[in-house]
Design an enzyme around this catalytic site. Structure first.
Site, PDB file in Angstrom:
ATOM      1  N   SER A 125      70.366 -61.355 -27.231  1.00  0.00           N
ATOM      2  CA  SER A 125      69.895 -61.122 -28.602  1.00  0.00           C
ATOM      3  C   SER A 125      70.652 -61.955 -29.623  1.00  0.00           C
ATOM      4  CB  SER A 125      70.028 -59.635 -28.960  1.00  0.00           C
ATOM      5  OG  SER A 125      71.387 -59.227 -28.896  1.00  0.00           O
ATOM      6  N   ASN A 153      77.275 -49.294 -29.026  1.00  0.00           N
ATOM      7  CA  ASN A 153      76.231 -48.433 -29.570  1.00  0.00           C
ATOM      8  C   ASN A 153      76.495 -48.066 -31.031  1.00  0.00           C
ATOM      9  OD1 ASN A 153      75.307 -48.579 -26.970  1.00  0.00           O
ATOM     10  ND2 ASN A 153      75.571 -46.408 -26.499  1.00  0.00           N
ATOM     11  N   HIS A 198      35.699 -49.883 -59.842  1.00  0.00           N
ATOM     12  CA  HIS A 198      34.710 -50.370 -58.881  1.00  0.00           C
ATOM     13  C   HIS A 198      34.438 -51.869 -59.056  1.00  0.00           C
ATOM     14  CE1 HIS A 198      33.804 -46.120 -58.055  1.00  0.00           C
ATOM     15  NE2 HIS A 198      33.784 -45.977 -59.370  1.00  0.00           N
ATOM     16  N   LYS A 221      39.091 -79.043 -55.960  1.00  0.00           N
ATOM     17  CA  LYS A 221      39.664 -77.732 -55.634  1.00  0.00           C
ATOM     18  C   LYS A 221      41.106 -77.589 -56.091  1.00  0.00           C
ATOM     19  CE  LYS A 221      38.273 -74.799 -53.538  1.00  0.00           C
ATOM     20  NZ  LYS A 221      38.275 -74.682 -52.080  1.00  0.00           N
ATOM     21  N   ASN A 244      43.593 -74.499 -55.158  1.00  0.00           N
ATOM     22  CA  ASN A 244      43.638 -73.256 -54.399  1.00  0.00           C
ATOM     23  C   ASN A 244      44.868 -72.422 -54.757  1.00  0.00           C
ATOM     24  OD1 ASN A 244      41.321 -74.054 -52.970  1.00  0.00           O
ATOM     25  ND2 ASN A 244      42.562 -75.221 -51.515  1.00  0.00           N
ATOM     26  N   GLN A 262      67.382 -52.788 -29.036  1.00  0.00           N
ATOM     27  CA  GLN A 262      67.630 -54.197 -29.329  1.00  0.00           C
ATOM     28  C   GLN A 262      66.437 -54.795 -30.081  1.00  0.00           C
ATOM     29  OE1 GLN A 262      69.490 -56.820 -26.318  1.00  0.00           O
ATOM     30  NE2 GLN A 262      67.642 -58.078 -26.485  1.00  0.00           N
TER      31      GLN A 262
END
Length: 463
Positions: free
Chosen positions: A28, A115, A161, A288, A290, A327
């Site tokens: 890990s 732990n 709405h 365009k 965006n 983990q």
């Protein structure tokens, strides 16, 4: 797999070394190395506590603390060699410490387990992350206040709405966004309180035989207290789940903002223009522009909700106490922290640069019979029951639709055809500005109330 013993720090019980496949599968350190600051701080506090209670000699404690300082400096300089065969951040640091200072390094782990060590590290990391996120939220909230103040008089349609409902001010709408954000801030701070308890001292699951002083360690690390049950302390990940729940709701709010900005920036709405630096173009359509930032934030919301789902599923079948499954808690947690932080930061840059097209906002508010409720309220004040007023105004709107005009364009005689209570002063009530000004109480949309709300917010936050 080869035989002949195991060289791991925990390998005394084993007669075979770990297979290469197992090492690659179980490591890990590739993602938990980001816990190094918290791991080192926790280890230094543990060493000082062991010295205080007489388990560790002063020279050994000094060597451990100074050795860990040197390792931290080396990590931050990018010179530390992380080894996947040492599994995780904890074993990498402890192994290197022992290599540098010898026997004293081997004594560091007295009275603790990985732990309770990892549970402590993750809590420390999340606490720091929440503090950072709250600071980012505060900056974004201030940007919303500034934008609300700039547009306190700007009329726009309010929607239900996604249909034009009643006029509101753009400033009022920005304050609505801020309310959502302030609730997110409050939830994060509440989650921080439950995160900020110390599990260290719980050892593997049952506590330790050494005369440890957990309160002393909690004080050194800035925890509010210590956990009450060792079984729960090493296996609990509620704090991570709770954070991801808070993060998911925060992202839902940002996604709702994003949806509005995406709509508002289209030619059909045209309410706002987003800065070029936060947008991209098309590879084929030259015209365009965006709205990439809102679209990406809207998309990343699903990612954070997925992180929450991953943690919930991770924990749902685990018996007490610690299991290696845990983990898998770190990558979803880290991803949620990183994603929320990035989204908040970019919105903090975007919001001050939003250009509001006031003419388009006002035209849209005027075009949707948004003052119909004001006409109904006018009739109620004249003594007509609300349901009768509602019906009369509905008929007036139907007439305006047929004629192709707004309510305020109907003649007084036409309006009186729907109720004889209507008089010439009605036109003062069914204008956009009249509608806004009439809603002049705390929490409402009049420019006066928007400015009052901004003043209260600035006073409460020092901004």
């Amino acid at each position: 797999m080869s035989s002949g013993g195991n060289s791991k720090l925990w390998g005394g019980r084993f007669t075979e070394s770990t297979s290469d496949l197992m090492e690659a599968f179980s490591e890990s350190v590739s993602f938990d190395r980001r816990l190094y600051r918290q791991d080192i701080a926790g280890s230094q506090a543990h060493a000082r506590m062991l010295e205080k209670v007489g388990v560790l000699g002063a020279e050994d404690a000094k060597a451990i603390v100074e050795g860990l300082d040197a390792i931290r400096a080396e990590i931050e300089a990018g010179r530390f060699e992380w080894k996947s065969q040492l599994e995780d951040v904890h074993m990498n640091i402890e192994s290197e410490l022992t290599r540098r200072i010898g026997e004293a390094g081997k004594r560091l782990h007295t009275g603790r387990s990985r732990n309770d060590q990892v549970a402590t590290d993750v809590r420390l990391y999340l606490r720091d992350a929440i503090d950072d996120l709250v600071g980012v939220i505060d900056r974004l909230a201030l940007a919303l206040l500034d934008l609300a103040e700039r547009e306190a008089d700007t009329v726009m349609p309010g929607f239900t709405h996604l249909q034009v409902a009643q006029p509101v001010t753009f400033g009022h709408h920005m304050l609505a966004w801020r309310e959502q954000l302030m609730r997110d801030r409050s939830r994060l701070l509440d989650a921080r309180r439950r995160t900020n308890v110390l599990p260290l001292g719980s050892a593997a699951l049952a506590g330790t035989v050494y005369p440890i002083d957990r309160a002393f360690v909690a004080g050194l690390l800035g925890f509010d207290g210590v956990t009450e049950n060792s079984l729960d302390a090493v296996s609990d990940r509620d704090f991570a789940i709770e954070f991801c729940a808070c993060a998911s709701l925060l992202m839902v709010h940002l996604s709702r903002w994003s949806e509005e900005l995406i709509l508002w920036s289209t030619p059909m709405f045209g309410f706002v223009a987003l800065p070029d630096r936060f947008c991209t173009g098309s590879s084929i359509m030259p015209q365009k522009k965006n709205p990439d930032v809102p679209e990406l934030v809207r998309g990343k919301t699903g990612r954070v909700i997925g992180d929450l789902q991953a943690l919930l599923v991770l924990m749902k079948g685990q018996p007490l106490a610690y299991n290696r499954d845990n983990q898998e808690d770190k990558e979803p947690l880290f991803d949620a922290i990183d994603t929320v932080s990035a989204c908040l930061r970019i919105y903090g840059e975007l919001v001050p640069s939003i250009a509001v097209r006031r003419d388009r906002c006002a035209a849209a508010a005027a075009a949707g019979y948004s003052t119909a409720t004001d006409l109904a309220d006018y009739l109620v004040k004249k003594g007509l029951p609300f349901r009768d007023a509602h019906h009369a105004v509905g008929s007036a709107v139907a007439r305006a639709v047929v004629v192709g005009c707004e309510l305020s364009d109907l003649s007084l005689d036409e309006l009186r055809g729907f109720s004889p209570l209507i008089e010439a002063d009605v036109y003062e009530r069914i204008t956009l500005q009249g509608s806004l000004a009439a809603r002049n109480h705390i929490g409402a949309t009049s420019p006066e109330q928007v400015r009052a709300a901004i003043a209260r917010a600035r006073k409460s936050t020092g901004g």
